[in-house]
Scaffold this motif. Structure first.
Motif, PDB file in Angstrom:
ATOM      1  N   ASN A   2       0.842  -1.190   0.000  1.00  0.00           N
ATOM      2  CA  ASN A   2       0.000   0.000   0.000  1.00  0.00           C
ATOM      3  C   ASN A   2       0.880   1.244   0.000  1.00  0.00           C
ATOM      4  N   GLU A   4      -0.477   4.296  -0.473  1.00  0.00           N
ATOM      5  CA  GLU A   4      -1.372   5.407  -0.143  1.00  0.00           C
ATOM      6  C   GLU A   4      -0.944   6.034   1.185  1.00  0.00           C
ATOM      7  N   SER A   5      -0.777   7.349   1.177  1.00  0.00           N
ATOM      8  CA  SER A   5      -0.383   8.058   2.397  1.00  0.00           C
ATOM      9  C   SER A   5      -1.606   8.320   3.266  1.00  0.00           C
ATOM     10  N   ARG A   6      -1.456   8.087   4.557  1.00  0.00           N
ATOM     11  CA  ARG A   6      -2.569   8.381   5.459  1.00  0.00           C
ATOM     12  C   ARG A   6      -2.544   9.848   5.888  1.00  0.00           C
ATOM     13  N   PHE A   7      -1.465  10.552   5.579  1.00  0.00           N
ATOM     14  CA  PHE A   7      -1.358  11.974   5.910  1.00  0.00           C
ATOM     15  C   PHE A   7      -1.516  12.774   4.629  1.00  0.00           C
ATOM     16  N   ARG A   8      -2.550  13.609   4.614  1.00  0.00           N
ATOM     17  CA  ARG A   8      -2.845  14.406   3.421  1.00  0.00           C
ATOM     18  C   ARG A   8      -3.152  15.843   3.809  1.00  0.00           C
ATOM     19  N   ASN A  13      -5.264  17.954  -0.637  1.00  0.00           N
ATOM     20  CA  ASN A  13      -5.248  16.496  -0.579  1.00  0.00           C
ATOM     21  C   ASN A  13      -3.922  15.876  -1.035  1.00  0.00           C
ATOM     22  N   ALA A  15      -0.339  14.228  -0.692  1.00  0.00           N
ATOM     23  CA  ALA A  15       0.255  13.345   0.316  1.00  0.00           C
ATOM     24  C   ALA A  15       1.400  14.067   1.030  1.00  0.00           C
ATOM     25  N   ARG A  19       6.757  15.072   7.487  1.00  0.00           N
ATOM     26  CA  ARG A  19       5.956  15.659   8.556  1.00  0.00           C
ATOM     27  C   ARG A  19       6.755  16.633   9.407  1.00  0.00           C
TER      28      ARG A  19
END
Length: 76
Positions: A2, A4-8, A13, A15, A19
């Protein structure tokens, strides 16, 4: 796997890959604190970076010493 970044970014939107940055790398909007690393996390990563740097220096020194020892062995 996966990817897909969980932080957007809440604005565009995009990615969030780093951080540590206070602004979105795409739209430059200020990111909310809950998406950023905490001061404790930043301190942990900085200390770990310092520790790993010292470890790399020690390994490089030991490798140079071993190389020098092998060279002397072949010379004499």
């Amino acid at each position: 796997m996966n990817t897909e970044s969980r932080f957007r970014c809440p604005n565009c939107n995009f990615a969030i890959f780093n951080r540590r940055l206070a602004k979105c790398e795409s739209c430059s909007t200020a990111l909310p604190p809950e998406l950023l690393l905490s001061p404790e996390q930043l301190n942990f990563f900085e200390a770990d970076h310092q520790r790993m740097g010292k470890m790399r220096q020690n390994l490089a020194r030991k490798a140079a010493e071993a190389k020098e020892k092998r060279a002397k062995k072949w010379q004499g």
